[in-house]
Design a protein around this motif. Structure first.
Motif, PDB file in Angstrom:
ATOM      1  N   VAL A 136      20.197 -48.224  94.984  1.00  0.00           N
ATOM      2  CA  VAL A 136      18.796 -48.338  94.563  1.00  0.00           C
ATOM      3  C   VAL A 136      18.145 -49.531  95.260  1.00  0.00           C
ATOM      4  N   ALA A 137      18.827 -50.674  95.260  1.00  0.00           N
ATOM      5  CA  ALA A 137      18.285 -51.884  95.872  1.00  0.00           C
ATOM      6  C   ALA A 137      18.011 -51.673  97.362  1.00  0.00           C
ATOM      7  N   PHE A 138      18.903 -50.944  98.034  1.00  0.00           N
ATOM      8  CA  PHE A 138      18.732 -50.713  99.469  1.00  0.00           C
ATOM      9  C   PHE A 138      17.508 -49.845  99.743  1.00  0.00           C
ATOM     10  N   PHE A 139      17.433 -48.696  99.069  1.00  0.00           N
ATOM     11  CA  PHE A 139      16.344 -47.759  99.360  1.00  0.00           C
ATOM     12  C   PHE A 139      14.986 -48.270  98.883  1.00  0.00           C
ATOM     13  N   ILE A 140      14.954 -48.924  97.729  1.00  0.00           N
ATOM     14  CA  ILE A 140      13.689 -49.524  97.291  1.00  0.00           C
ATOM     15  C   ILE A 140      13.349 -50.710  98.188  1.00  0.00           C
ATOM     16  N   GLY A 141      14.390 -51.379  98.713  1.00  0.00           N
ATOM     17  CA  GLY A 141      14.162 -52.454  99.680  1.00  0.00           C
ATOM     18  C   GLY A 141      13.516 -51.924 100.949  1.00  0.00           C
ATOM     19  N   VAL A 142      13.970 -50.744 101.407  1.00  0.00           N
ATOM     20  CA  VAL A 142      13.344 -50.096 102.569  1.00  0.00           C
ATOM     21  C   VAL A 142      11.871 -49.833 102.277  1.00  0.00           C
ATOM     22  N   TYR A 143      11.610 -49.292 101.081  1.00  0.00           N
ATOM     23  CA  TYR A 143      10.223 -49.033 100.670  1.00  0.00           C
ATOM     24  C   TYR A 143       9.401 -50.322 100.649  1.00  0.00           C
ATOM     25  N   ASP A 144       9.986 -51.385 100.105  1.00  0.00           N
ATOM     26  CA  ASP A 144       9.274 -52.658 100.003  1.00  0.00           C
ATOM     27  C   ASP A 144       8.916 -53.195 101.379  1.00  0.00           C
ATOM     28  N   GLY A 145       9.859 -53.091 102.315  1.00  0.00           N
ATOM     29  CA  GLY A 145       9.581 -53.561 103.669  1.00  0.00           C
ATOM     30  C   GLY A 145       8.586 -52.690 104.404  1.00  0.00           C
ATOM     31  N   PHE A 146       8.603 -51.384 104.102  1.00  0.00           N
ATOM     32  CA  PHE A 146       7.739 -50.439 104.811  1.00  0.00           C
ATOM     33  C   PHE A 146       6.324 -50.417 104.246  1.00  0.00           C
ATOM     34  N   TYR A 147       6.221 -50.448 102.889  1.00  0.00           N
ATOM     35  CA  TYR A 147       4.912 -50.265 102.253  1.00  0.00           C
ATOM     36  C   TYR A 147       4.677 -51.289 101.157  1.00  0.00           C
ATOM     37  N   GLY A 148       5.486 -51.271 100.091  1.00  0.00           N
ATOM     38  CA  GLY A 148       5.501 -52.388  99.155  1.00  0.00           C
ATOM     39  C   GLY A 148       4.973 -52.252  97.748  1.00  0.00           C
ATOM     40  N   PRO A 149       3.725 -51.784  97.535  1.00  0.00           N
ATOM     41  CA  PRO A 149       3.155 -51.825  96.184  1.00  0.00           C
ATOM     42  C   PRO A 149       3.991 -51.076  95.152  1.00  0.00           C
ATOM     43  N   GLY A 150       4.154 -51.670  93.966  1.00  0.00           N
ATOM     44  CA  GLY A 150       4.887 -51.013  92.881  1.00  0.00           C
ATOM     45  C   GLY A 150       6.389 -51.133  92.965  1.00  0.00           C
ATOM     46  N   THR A 151       6.895 -51.987  93.873  1.00  0.00           N
ATOM     47  CA  THR A 151       8.339 -52.102  94.063  1.00  0.00           C
ATOM     48  C   THR A 151       9.070 -52.428  92.759  1.00  0.00           C
ATOM     49  N   GLY A 152       8.562 -53.397  92.002  1.00  0.00           N
ATOM     50  CA  GLY A 152       9.219 -53.794  90.758  1.00  0.00           C
ATOM     51  C   GLY A 152       9.293 -52.657  89.758  1.00  0.00           C
ATOM     52  N   THR A 153       8.218 -51.864  89.682  1.00  0.00           N
ATOM     53  CA  THR A 153       8.183 -50.723  88.768  1.00  0.00           C
ATOM     54  C   THR A 153       9.220 -49.681  89.162  1.00  0.00           C
ATOM     55  N   PHE A 154       9.306 -49.374  90.456  1.00  0.00           N
ATOM     56  CA  PHE A 154      10.266 -48.382  90.924  1.00  0.00           C
ATOM     57  C   PHE A 154      11.709 -48.852  90.712  1.00  0.00           C
ATOM     58  N   LEU A 155      11.958 -50.133  90.930  1.00  0.00           N
ATOM     59  CA  LEU A 155      13.291 -50.682  90.685  1.00  0.00           C
ATOM     60  C   LEU A 155      13.679 -50.514  89.222  1.00  0.00           C
ATOM     61  N   LEU A 156      12.741 -50.828  88.344  1.00  0.00           N
ATOM     62  CA  LEU A 156      13.003 -50.750  86.908  1.00  0.00           C
ATOM     63  C   LEU A 156      13.327 -49.320  86.486  1.00  0.00           C
ATOM     64  N   ILE A 157      12.556 -48.361  87.005  1.00  0.00           N
ATOM     65  CA  ILE A 157      12.775 -46.956  86.668  1.00  0.00           C
ATOM     66  C   ILE A 157      14.135 -46.474  87.172  1.00  0.00           C
ATOM     67  N   CYS A 158      14.468 -46.821  88.403  1.00  0.00           N
ATOM     68  CA  CYS A 158      15.718 -46.348  89.003  1.00  0.00           C
ATOM     69  C   CYS A 158      16.953 -47.010  88.389  1.00  0.00           C
ATOM     70  N   LEU A 159      16.867 -48.285  88.091  1.00  0.00           N
ATOM     71  CA  LEU A 159      18.021 -48.981  87.525  1.00  0.00           C
ATOM     72  C   LEU A 159      18.329 -48.508  86.103  1.00  0.00           C
ATOM     73  N   THR A 160      17.291 -48.155  85.351  1.00  0.00           N
ATOM     74  CA  THR A 160      17.534 -47.611  84.011  1.00  0.00           C
ATOM     75  C   THR A 160      17.952 -46.143  84.089  1.00  0.00           C
ATOM     76  N   GLY A 161      17.318 -45.379  84.978  1.00  0.00           N
ATOM     77  CA  GLY A 161      17.574 -43.946  85.049  1.00  0.00           C
ATOM     78  C   GLY A 161      18.876 -43.573  85.724  1.00  0.00           C
ATOM     79  N   PHE A 162      19.227 -44.266  86.821  1.00  0.00           N
ATOM     80  CA  PHE A 162      20.404 -43.891  87.599  1.00  0.00           C
ATOM     81  C   PHE A 162      21.627 -44.764  87.295  1.00  0.00           C
ATOM     82  N   ALA A 163      21.409 -46.075  87.178  1.00  0.00           N
ATOM     83  CA  ALA A 163      22.542 -46.988  86.943  1.00  0.00           C
ATOM     84  C   ALA A 163      22.844 -47.155  85.453  1.00  0.00           C
TER      85      ALA A 163
END
Length: 247
Positions: A136-163
């Motif tokens: 999750v950290a890697f792929f959201i990190g790619v998103y953050d470097g490429f585009y960025g907005p909402g990164t914290g929200t997406f991390l929160l959703i993925c870490l609760t949903g997948f991990a």
């Protein structure tokens, strides 16, 4: 007067970011509306948001919300992903990416609104939790470097949903990852002379205050995170549409 507007919105961004992530959706437009050139706005926003996220990360750490054994490994993967994303941004148009987001954002909002979306799930094995969190950290990190907005929200959703991390631990790890990528980007902008230090430091104080209040609110009322996350996703959706229309 325009600086007062920036300070108020940056404070609000810190408040939202501490609870549900996505503060950049508020703070970056604040700098742009204040007439700051885009590259200096992005750079100065990194300074003020880094100051605020530092406060939240420290408070979450003291409250025991951060699983450091997971967070520190995630930081490495997030840095790698962010670097890759930044390089992709230099070579690939975000034309298609923004249109994909128009499809994904409503689906994410539906997931967040689902009654059991943030209910605690059965805990995974430690190895599974680490590897899923790092992915999750890697792929959201790619998103953050490429585009960025909402990164914290997406991390929160993925870490609760997948991990299957609980909401407080997921938010703690999210802050560590965000803080690291913010500082990494800030160093690049400082080296390139893009940061407006006086404006950024004053705005950073307002952002720190917002983060301080927001982290206190989160500790008392973590379930209230849902409506704030929905608001962040709506703002992001509107922002994406405006950017597409403007291109």
């Amino acid at each position: 007067m325009k600086y007062i507007m920036i300070f108020i919105l940056v404070f609000l961004a810190g408040l939202v970011d501490a609870i549900a992530g996505g503060g950049g959706l508020i703070s970056l437009p604040a700098y742009l509306m204040g007439g700051i050139p885009v590259h200096q706005a992005i750079a100065t926003n990194k300074l003020s948001s880094s100051m605020g996220t530092t406060i939240t990360t420290i408070r979450y750490g003291k409250a025991g919300y951060i699983r450091w054994d997971i967070a520190l490994v995630c930081v490495i993967f997030a840095m790698a992903g962010s670097s890759l994303g930044a390089n992709l941004a230099l070579s690939i148009s975000d034309y298609f990416f923004k249109r994909i987001m128009l499809i994904l954002l409503p689906l994410i909002a539906i997931y967040v609104m689902y009654p059991k979306s943030f209910k605690e799930k059965e805990e995974l094995s430690y190895i599974k939790t680490v590897w899923i969190s790092c992915t999750v950290a890697f792929f959201i990190g790619v998103y953050d470097g490429f585009y960025g907005p909402g990164t914290g929200t997406f991390l929160l959703i993925c870490l609760t949903g997948f991990a299957h991390l609980n909401l407080k631990q997921a938010n703690g790890i999210t802050k560590v990852i965000n803080l690291t990528t913010n500082y990494a980007a800030l160093i690049v902008y400082i080296l390139n002379g893009k940061v407006l230090f006086i404006l950024g430091l004053i705005a950073g104080i307002f952002n720190m205050l917002g983060n301080y209040i927001g982290s206190s609110y989160f500790k008392k009322k973590s379930l209230s995170v849902k409506p704030i996350m929905i608001l962040v996703l709506i703002l992001f959706f509107i922002k994406t549409i405006i950017e597409i229309i403007g291109t």
